[in-house]
Design an enzyme around this catalytic site. Structure first.
Site: not given
Ligand code: PGA
Length: 246
Positions: A10, A12, A92, A94, A162, A168, A207
């Site tokens: 992903n 982003k 997601h 976010e 997630e 992150g 992560s």
């Molecule tokens: P990350 O993000 O691997 O940077 O923690 C995962 C995600 O939000 O899909």
């Protein structure tokens, strides 16, 4: 029997034409990977990536629930499909957080994407506050129940667990906590879809790195990963793909 794993990146809001070399390198590795591989890219890169890496699974990161209309700045499932995407992420955290997307909205997006012939990675996950209150399984179970489209198969749907606090941050839940959540999600999927629910892959996200992928993939009901930061560079992503042998 273990499902073939899916390792999806992903990107982003990262990536311009200069990064197509990374897409190329990842798509080449995908040809001989022990698992399915996909990259969910910014909408502006999808068509170029599909041209650069024909046959490789390129996806979007979101789509609108409506087929078309007066929704400035949004992208429809039909547009993703037209650009050559085979899949899209919906729900997601976010987007749930910064765009106020409810479970009902996420469900509608999943339905629209599937109707357009895209497969869907549907995300769920709890906040740190919920985890610390001991309510993670209860809250995520309610989230999945309200977000699932009415019909789905292992080909049309994957679910990504997630935890918001793991995205992150470099923090990852314990193996026991991941196993508990993925078992609960498997039950919800079987409840919703019967035996087809056993074929739907449940990805872990938050992560995931080369250093922890194999350990996470060894947990029961972990059928792959949704990877953010570590999917941007082939050098970081390829070892995660390599760890994805079922
Ligand atoms: P990350 O993000 O691997 O940077 O923690 C995962 C995600 O939000 O899909």
């Amino acid at each position: 029997m273990a499902l073939k794993k899916l390792v999806a990146g992903n990107w982003k809001m990262h990536g311009t034409g200069a990064d197509l070399a990374e897409v190329n390198a990842i798509s080449l590795a995908a040809e001989t990977a022990p698992c399915d591989v996909a990259l969910c890219l910014p909408a502006t890169l999808i068509e170029r990536a599909v041209r650069a890496a024909p046959g490789f699974a390129i996806g979007g990161q979101d789509c609108h629930s409506a087929d078309k209309g007066a929704h400035t700045g949004e992208i429809s499932a039909a547009m993703l499909k037209d650009a050559g995407a085979l899949l899209t992420i919906v729900g997601h955290s976010e987007r749930r957080e910064s765009h106020g997307e409810s479970d009902a909205v996420v469900r509608a997006k999943a339905e629209t994407a599937m109707a357009e012939g895209l497969s869907v990675i549907l995300c769920v996950g709890e906040s740190l506050e919920t985890r610390e209150a001991g309510r993670a399984v209860e809250v995520v179970s309610a989230q999945i129940d309200a977000s699932l489209p009415p019909a789905a198969t292992g080909k049309t749907l994957a679910v990504a667990y997630e935890p918001i606090w793991a995205i992150g941050t470099g923090k990852v839940p314990s193996a026991d906590d991941i196993a508990e959540m993925h078992a609960a999600l498997r039950n919800r999927l079987v409840d919703a879809y019967g035996d087809a629910g056993r074929e739907i892959r449940i990805l872990y996200g938050g992560s995931v790195k080369a250093t922890n992928a194999a350990e996470i993939f060894a947990i029961a009901n972990v059928d792959g990963a949704l990877v953010g930061g570590a999917s941007l560079k082939a050098a970081d992503f390829l070892p995660i793909i390599a760890a994805g042998a079922a």
